[in-house]
Design a protein around this motif. Sequence first.
Motif, PDB file in Angstrom:
ATOM      1  N   ASP A  27       0.858  -1.184   0.000  1.00  0.00           N
ATOM      2  CA  ASP A  27       0.000   0.000   0.000  1.00  0.00           C
ATOM      3  C   ASP A  27       0.891   1.230   0.000  1.00  0.00           C
ATOM      4  O   ASP A  27       1.889   1.279   0.724  1.00  0.00           O
ATOM      5  N   HIS A  66      -4.220   6.152  -4.164  1.00  0.00           N
ATOM      6  CA  HIS A  66      -3.708   5.215  -3.160  1.00  0.00           C
ATOM      7  C   HIS A  66      -3.412   3.925  -3.926  1.00  0.00           C
ATOM      8  O   HIS A  66      -4.322   3.219  -4.343  1.00  0.00           O
ATOM      9  N   ALA A  68      -2.286   0.172  -4.437  1.00  0.00           N
ATOM     10  CA  ALA A  68      -2.278  -1.058  -3.649  1.00  0.00           C
ATOM     11  C   ALA A  68      -2.241  -2.265  -4.572  1.00  0.00           C
ATOM     12  O   ALA A  68      -2.737  -2.216  -5.694  1.00  0.00           O
TER      13      ALA A  68
END
Length: 143
Positions: A27, A66, A68
């Motif tokens: 992440d 983000h 991930a």
Amino acid sequence: MDRRRHPPGLTFADWHAADGWALRRYDWAPDTAVAQRGVLLFLGGRGDFAEKYLEAMAHWRARGWHVAGIDWRGQGGSGRLLADPLVNHLPALDPLLDDLAAFAAALAPRVAVAHSMGAHLLLRWLAERGGALDAAALSSPML
């Protein structure tokens, strides 16, 4: 970017598939100064690992995503399939598709970027498993 070090903010943790298999999850949340855009699922190809894509992940992170993803079974920091850690034999891709479906369900990504085998599995997840995204960018899908 120094490819010999993990950049600040990039984290790794164990993520367990439905059958208990340990996969390495990564992440990398964007800086708080950047407008947040949601979760971007990043999928590498066969034999790949997160560190191979640090520059590409940094690109998307700098734009508010983000980032991930997971290292596939038998690859990168995920559990090995055979006693010899240098051999990555996988008789079928279905276990990887199951892993992707479960990981994506938990992650709820808006978009995905995928390369080679990761692009193949992403397309299968969308077509066969009812996966939903706002957008996807595929590089050399293994079709």
